[in-house]
Design a protein around this motif. Structure first.
Motif, mmCIF file in Angstrom:
data_model
loop_
_atom_site.group_PDB
_atom_site.id
_atom_site.type_symbol
_atom_site.label_atom_id
_atom_site.label_comp_id
_atom_site.label_asym_id
_atom_site.label_seq_id
_atom_site.Cartn_x
_atom_site.Cartn_y
_atom_site.Cartn_z
ATOM 1 N N ILE A 1 0.839 -1.199 0.000
ATOM 2 C CA ILE A 1 0.000 0.000 0.000
ATOM 3 C C ILE A 1 0.874 1.249 0.000
ATOM 4 C CG2 ILE A 1 -1.596 1.367 1.422
ATOM 5 C CD1 ILE A 1 -2.885 -1.374 2.225
ATOM 6 N N ASP A 2 1.898 1.264 0.861
ATOM 7 C CA ASP A 2 2.806 2.419 0.920
ATOM 8 C C ASP A 2 3.568 2.602 -0.388
ATOM 9 O OD1 ASP A 2 1.946 2.862 3.494
ATOM 10 O OD2 ASP A 2 3.711 1.948 4.446
ATOM 11 N N TYR A 3 4.045 1.499 -0.960
ATOM 12 C CA TYR A 3 4.773 1.574 -2.225
ATOM 13 C C TYR A 3 3.885 2.138 -3.337
ATOM 14 C CZ TYR A 3 6.712 0.147 -6.680
ATOM 15 O OH TYR A 3 7.151 0.156 -7.975
ATOM 16 N N LEU A 4 2.680 1.604 -3.469
ATOM 17 C CA LEU A 4 1.772 2.062 -4.528
ATOM 18 C C LEU A 4 1.414 3.538 -4.348
ATOM 19 C CD1 LEU A 4 -0.515 -1.068 -4.746
ATOM 20 C CD2 LEU A 4 1.031 -0.241 -6.531
ATOM 21 N N LYS A 5 1.236 3.958 -3.103
ATOM 22 C CA LYS A 5 0.861 5.344 -2.845
ATOM 23 C C LYS A 5 2.022 6.302 -3.142
ATOM 24 C CE LYS A 5 -1.527 8.172 0.512
ATOM 25 N NZ LYS A 5 -2.214 8.178 1.790
ATOM 26 N N THR A 6 3.213 5.974 -2.676
ATOM 27 C CA THR A 6 4.341 6.890 -2.854
ATOM 28 C C THR A 6 4.937 6.833 -4.251
ATOM 29 O OG1 THR A 6 5.884 5.262 -1.938
ATOM 30 C CG2 THR A 6 4.964 6.879 -0.411
ATOM 31 N N SER A 7 5.017 5.657 -4.848
ATOM 32 C CA SER A 7 5.678 5.526 -6.153
ATOM 33 C C SER A 7 4.750 5.698 -7.340
ATOM 34 C CB SER A 7 6.360 4.163 -6.262
ATOM 35 O OG SER A 7 7.325 4.022 -5.258
ATOM 36 N N HIS A 8 3.461 5.409 -7.177
ATOM 37 C CA HIS A 8 2.546 5.419 -8.324
ATOM 38 C C HIS A 8 1.287 6.259 -8.097
ATOM 39 C CE1 HIS A 8 4.943 2.342 -10.277
ATOM 40 N NE2 HIS A 8 4.963 1.700 -9.127
ATOM 41 N N SER A 9 1.170 6.884 -6.926
ATOM 42 C CA SER A 9 -0.006 7.698 -6.573
ATOM 43 C C SER A 9 -1.310 6.915 -6.679
ATOM 44 C CB SER A 9 -0.080 8.952 -7.447
ATOM 45 O OG SER A 9 1.082 9.719 -7.302
ATOM 46 N N ILE A 10 -1.259 5.648 -6.279
ATOM 47 C CA ILE A 10 -2.434 4.776 -6.314
ATOM 48 C C ILE A 10 -2.853 4.480 -4.881
ATOM 49 C CG2 ILE A 10 -3.348 2.542 -7.034
ATOM 50 C CD1 ILE A 10 -1.185 2.460 -9.184
ATOM 51 N N ALA A 11 -4.112 4.755 -4.569
ATOM 52 C CA ALA A 11 -4.652 4.448 -3.241
ATOM 53 C C ALA A 11 -5.373 3.103 -3.313
ATOM 54 C CB ALA A 11 -5.611 5.535 -2.786
ATOM 55 N N VAL A 12 -4.865 2.135 -2.565
ATOM 56 C CA VAL A 12 -5.462 0.801 -2.530
ATOM 57 C C VAL A 12 -5.797 0.477 -1.079
ATOM 58 C CG1 VAL A 12 -5.074 -1.655 -2.963
ATOM 59 C CG2 VAL A 12 -4.120 0.028 -4.528
ATOM 60 N N PRO A 13 -7.081 0.208 -0.782
ATOM 61 C CA PRO A 13 -7.421 -0.174 0.593
ATOM 62 C C PRO A 13 -6.884 -1.569 0.926
ATOM 63 C CG PRO A 13 -9.391 -0.114 -0.792
ATOM 64 C CD PRO A 13 -8.245 0.311 -1.647
#
Length: 171
Positions: free
Chosen positions: A54-66
């Motif tokens: 979740i942290d990787y997707l948010k910081t590297s790709h601006s994707i919010a995944v619950p």
């Protein structure tokens, strides 16, 4: 259909409303396979793995995944498995594709073929960047393999269908 737009004109990021009041919501589903990157037999912490993804997707790709959109299924008997065997499998769902509209420069006038091409390029790119990445979870290293599910790989299914129709009759 309650939507007045023809089906072939829908963007891969748009929700399709059905007459019954139900909606078809676009999503990207990726298969995850987790291997040990070191020789340890420490059990995998699925909560730590989910938080890390979740942290990787948010910081590297601006994707919010619950958290509930990442499913991890651990294999039992880790001590009996071969070292190269995976320790867990799972799925990652990206259901809110609204961020792609801005990122890919999409709008109502965007040509569907161009949007489809950009969408597939984005999906291929994220798979390539995440496939083989190492995760260090509390000192234990894991390697992540990631791929598009066979049911979502339209190009692969089309090629397979063409091969079957071309060569299937020959046995």
């Amino acid at each position: 259909m309650s939507s007045h737009k023809p089906l072939e004109n829908f963007l891969p990021t748009e929700t399709f409303e059905l007459e019954t009041g139900l909606s078809l919501v676009p999503r990207v589903k990726l298969n995850l396979t987790i291997h040990r990157a070191d020789k340890s037999i420490t059990p995998i912490g699925d909560w730590e793995l989910k938080r890390s993804l979740i942290d990787y997707l948010k910081t590297s790709h601006s994707i919010a995944v619950p958290e509930e959109d990442i499913i991890i299924r651990k294999y039992k008997d880790l001590k009996k498995r071969k070292r190269e065997d995976p320790v867990a499998r799972g799925n990652l769902f990206v259901r809110d594709l609204g961020f792609l509209t801005k990122m890919l420069g999409l709008n109502e006038e965007s040509e569907v073929k161009v949007v489809d091409k950009k969408f597939l390029e984005w999906r291929k790119g994220i798979v390539e960047r995440m496939d083989g990445m190492e995760l260090n979870l509390e000192g234990v290293k894991f390697r992540l393999s990631i791929e598009v599910t066979a049911s979502d790989d339209y190009e692969g299914m089309r090629k397979e269908w063409e091969e079957i129709s071309a060569f299937g009759a020959r046995g």
